[in-house]
Design a protein around this motif. Structure first.
Motif, PDB file in Angstrom:
ATOM      1  N   PHE A 283      -4.742  -2.775 -12.515  1.00 44.03           N
ATOM      2  CA  PHE A 283      -5.458  -1.547 -12.151  1.00 44.03           C
ATOM      3  C   PHE A 283      -6.858  -1.875 -11.635  1.00 44.03           C
ATOM      4  O   PHE A 283      -7.316  -1.294 -10.649  1.00 44.03           O
ATOM      5  CB  PHE A 283      -5.550  -0.616 -13.356  1.00 44.03           C
ATOM      6  CG  PHE A 283      -6.411   0.599 -13.111  1.00 44.03           C
ATOM      7  CD1 PHE A 283      -5.904   1.679 -12.406  1.00 44.03           C
ATOM      8  CD2 PHE A 283      -7.719   0.638 -13.576  1.00 44.03           C
ATOM      9  CE1 PHE A 283      -6.703   2.797 -12.164  1.00 44.03           C
ATOM     10  CE2 PHE A 283      -8.520   1.743 -13.332  1.00 44.03           C
ATOM     11  CZ  PHE A 283      -8.011   2.831 -12.621  1.00 44.03           C
ATOM     12  N   ILE A 284      -7.530  -2.809 -12.300  1.00 45.32           N
ATOM     13  CA  ILE A 284      -8.880  -3.211 -11.874  1.00 45.32           C
ATOM     14  C   ILE A 284      -8.828  -3.844 -10.487  1.00 45.32           C
ATOM     15  O   ILE A 284      -9.696  -3.592  -9.636  1.00 45.32           O
ATOM     16  CB  ILE A 284      -9.505  -4.182 -12.903  1.00 45.32           C
ATOM     17  CG1 ILE A 284      -9.757  -3.454 -14.228  1.00 45.32           C
ATOM     18  CG2 ILE A 284     -10.808  -4.783 -12.368  1.00 45.32           C
ATOM     19  CD1 ILE A 284     -10.143  -4.369 -15.375  1.00 45.32           C
ATOM     20  N   ILE A 285      -7.797  -4.660 -10.244  1.00 46.58           N
ATOM     21  CA  ILE A 285      -7.632  -5.279  -8.923  1.00 46.58           C
ATOM     22  C   ILE A 285      -7.488  -4.199  -7.854  1.00 46.58           C
ATOM     23  O   ILE A 285      -8.144  -4.241  -6.809  1.00 46.58           O
ATOM     24  CB  ILE A 285      -6.394  -6.206  -8.919  1.00 46.58           C
ATOM     25  CG1 ILE A 285      -6.669  -7.453  -9.766  1.00 46.58           C
ATOM     26  CG2 ILE A 285      -6.020  -6.618  -7.479  1.00 46.58           C
ATOM     27  CD1 ILE A 285      -5.437  -8.285 -10.062  1.00 46.58           C
ATOM     28  N   MET A 286      -6.612  -3.208  -8.116  1.00 42.80           N
ATOM     29  CA  MET A 286      -6.418  -2.116  -7.163  1.00 42.80           C
ATOM     30  C   MET A 286      -7.725  -1.338  -6.956  1.00 42.80           C
ATOM     31  O   MET A 286      -8.076  -0.987  -5.822  1.00 42.80           O
ATOM     32  CB  MET A 286      -5.332  -1.169  -7.651  1.00 42.80           C
ATOM     33  CG  MET A 286      -5.077   0.003  -6.720  1.00 42.80           C
ATOM     34  SD  MET A 286      -3.861   1.178  -7.372  1.00 42.80           S
ATOM     35  CE  MET A 286      -4.745   1.835  -8.790  1.00 42.80           C
ATOM     36  N   PHE A 287      -8.447  -1.081  -8.043  1.00 38.26           N
ATOM     37  CA  PHE A 287      -9.701  -0.332  -7.964  1.00 38.26           C
ATOM     38  C   PHE A 287     -10.702  -1.051  -7.056  1.00 38.26           C
ATOM     39  O   PHE A 287     -11.352  -0.420  -6.207  1.00 38.26           O
ATOM     40  CB  PHE A 287     -10.288  -0.166  -9.363  1.00 38.26           C
ATOM     41  CG  PHE A 287     -11.604   0.569  -9.393  1.00 38.26           C
ATOM     42  CD1 PHE A 287     -11.638   1.951  -9.346  1.00 38.26           C
ATOM     43  CD2 PHE A 287     -12.808  -0.131  -9.463  1.00 38.26           C
ATOM     44  CE1 PHE A 287     -12.855   2.623  -9.357  1.00 38.26           C
ATOM     45  CE2 PHE A 287     -14.018   0.526  -9.477  1.00 38.26           C
ATOM     46  CZ  PHE A 287     -14.048   1.908  -9.422  1.00 38.26           C
ATOM     47  N   ILE A 288     -10.815  -2.361  -7.215  1.00 35.10           N
ATOM     48  CA  ILE A 288     -11.759  -3.135  -6.395  1.00 35.10           C
ATOM     49  C   ILE A 288     -11.357  -3.084  -4.928  1.00 35.10           C
ATOM     50  O   ILE A 288     -12.198  -2.881  -4.041  1.00 35.10           O
ATOM     51  CB  ILE A 288     -11.834  -4.588  -6.900  1.00 35.10           C
ATOM     52  CG1 ILE A 288     -12.489  -4.625  -8.287  1.00 35.10           C
ATOM     53  CG2 ILE A 288     -12.617  -5.466  -5.917  1.00 35.10           C
ATOM     54  CD1 ILE A 288     -12.434  -5.987  -8.965  1.00 35.10           C
ATOM     55  N   TYR A 289     -10.070  -3.267  -4.657  1.00 37.53           N
ATOM     56  CA  TYR A 289      -9.601  -3.220  -3.269  1.00 37.53           C
ATOM     57  C   TYR A 289      -9.872  -1.850  -2.649  1.00 37.53           C
ATOM     58  O   TYR A 289     -10.270  -1.740  -1.485  1.00 37.53           O
ATOM     59  CB  TYR A 289      -8.105  -3.532  -3.203  1.00 37.53           C
ATOM     60  CG  TYR A 289      -7.784  -4.999  -3.012  1.00 37.53           C
ATOM     61  CD1 TYR A 289      -7.722  -5.552  -1.738  1.00 37.53           C
ATOM     62  CD2 TYR A 289      -7.539  -5.832  -4.094  1.00 37.53           C
ATOM     63  CE1 TYR A 289      -7.417  -6.891  -1.538  1.00 37.53           C
ATOM     64  CE2 TYR A 289      -7.234  -7.182  -3.919  1.00 37.53           C
ATOM     65  CZ  TYR A 289      -7.175  -7.702  -2.635  1.00 37.53           C
ATOM     66  OH  TYR A 289      -6.888  -9.035  -2.452  1.00 37.53           O
ATOM     67  N   MET A 290      -9.652  -0.798  -3.426  1.00 39.19           N
ATOM     68  CA  MET A 290      -9.777   0.554  -2.888  1.00 39.19           C
ATOM     69  C   MET A 290     -11.227   1.049  -2.824  1.00 39.19           C
ATOM     70  O   MET A 290     -11.476   2.165  -2.367  1.00 39.19           O
ATOM     71  CB  MET A 290      -8.932   1.522  -3.716  1.00 39.19           C
ATOM     72  CG  MET A 290      -7.440   1.383  -3.450  1.00 39.19           C
ATOM     73  SD  MET A 290      -7.064   1.677  -1.696  1.00 39.19           S
ATOM     74  CE  MET A 290      -5.317   1.243  -1.645  1.00 39.19           C
TER      75      MET A 290
ATOM     76  N   THR B 227      -6.947   2.677   4.121  1.00 35.81           N
ATOM     77  CA  THR B 227      -6.187   2.716   2.863  1.00 35.81           C
ATOM     78  C   THR B 227      -4.795   2.132   3.052  1.00 35.81           C
ATOM     79  O   THR B 227      -4.311   1.375   2.195  1.00 35.81           O
ATOM     80  CB  THR B 227      -6.085   4.161   2.342  1.00 35.81           C
ATOM     81  OG1 THR B 227      -7.398   4.677   2.111  1.00 35.81           O
ATOM     82  CG2 THR B 227      -5.295   4.212   1.031  1.00 35.81           C
ATOM     83  N   LEU B 228      -4.134   2.456   4.160  1.00 38.73           N
ATOM     84  CA  LEU B 228      -2.808   1.913   4.443  1.00 38.73           C
ATOM     85  C   LEU B 228      -2.851   0.392   4.586  1.00 38.73           C
ATOM     86  O   LEU B 228      -1.981  -0.314   4.069  1.00 38.73           O
ATOM     87  CB  LEU B 228      -2.243   2.524   5.728  1.00 38.73           C
ATOM     88  CG  LEU B 228      -1.621   3.917   5.638  1.00 38.73           C
ATOM     89  CD1 LEU B 228      -1.099   4.337   7.010  1.00 38.73           C
ATOM     90  CD2 LEU B 228      -0.484   3.947   4.628  1.00 38.73           C
TER      91      LEU B 228
END
Length: 210
Positions: free
Chosen positions: A71-78, A122-123
């Motif tokens: 989740f943290i990885i996704m948060f940083i990317y987003m 985002t895509l």
């Protein structure tokens, strides 16, 4: 890549219904749902290690940590599309409040352009994230999710299959939303179980690609 095999794989386990039910139920609970995410990541690691079997529902703490890290990885990317939307979208909204008709029209147009750019970014980032997860879980190292040269090389080496996976994620996600929205109550329950099952399918495909 045998995509048909991927969709059937979870049913090879004699206890697959029980395992899917547990994962689906846990995925309903905020914060606790990190455990379900961690379970899918453990399956991903199994496939990377050539162990075609569903993990057992044990060591919940380890699964929770894996899910939380993902989740943290996704948060940083987003953060990138989020910053684009907040900064430039905010400027467009402020422009609309200056009062003149031209400013309002300009603000609306600007907001539309920023929305489109945010969507496209985002895509693109969403396209990269699955391989970032795989690199993280393969090395069991948070930093591996941001080794961009490795991630892009892996995507390039398996580009066609990776694109198909991304399309499968989008299409199956739309199917889950359709089921949940069309059939009252029962549809939502079915969608929850189907959604977790699809997570196992994604993990299998991603592991094979990796």
């Amino acid at each position: 890549m045998d995509f048909e095999r991927a969709f059937k794989f979870p049913t090879d386990d004699p206890n697959w219904i029980k395992k899917v039910v547990i994962g689906a139920v846990l995925s309903l609970i905020p914060i606790v749902n990190f455990i379900s995410f961690g379970y899918a990541l453990e399956l991903l690691k199994n496939i990377i290690d050539s162990k075609e079997e569903l993990p057992e529902w044990s060591e919940f703490g380890g699964k929770f940590v894996k899910g939380l890290v993902a989740f943290i990885i996704m948060f940083i990317y987003m953060l990138i599309p989020s910053i684009i939307w907040v900064v430039f979208g905010g400027l467009s909204i402020l422009t609309m409040f200056t009062g003149s008709d031209e400013a309002i029209v300009g603000g609306i147009v600007g907001l539309g352009i920023v929305g489109l750019i945010t969507f496209l970014v985002t895509l693109i980032i969403g396209f990269i994230i699955p391989m970032a997860y795989a690199n993280y879980i393969a090395y069991d190292d948070f930093g591996a999710a941001f080794r961009f040269s490795e991630i892009f090389e892996k995507i390039k080496d398996n580009f066609s299959d990776y694109c198909i996976l991304y399309l499968i994620v989008i299409v199956t996600g739309a199917i889950v939303i359709f089921i949940a929205s069309v059939i009252p109550i029962l549809g939502l329950i079915i969608a929850i179980f189907v959604d977790f099952y699809f997570y196992l399918v994604y993990a299998y495909i991603m592991g094979k690609i990796y």
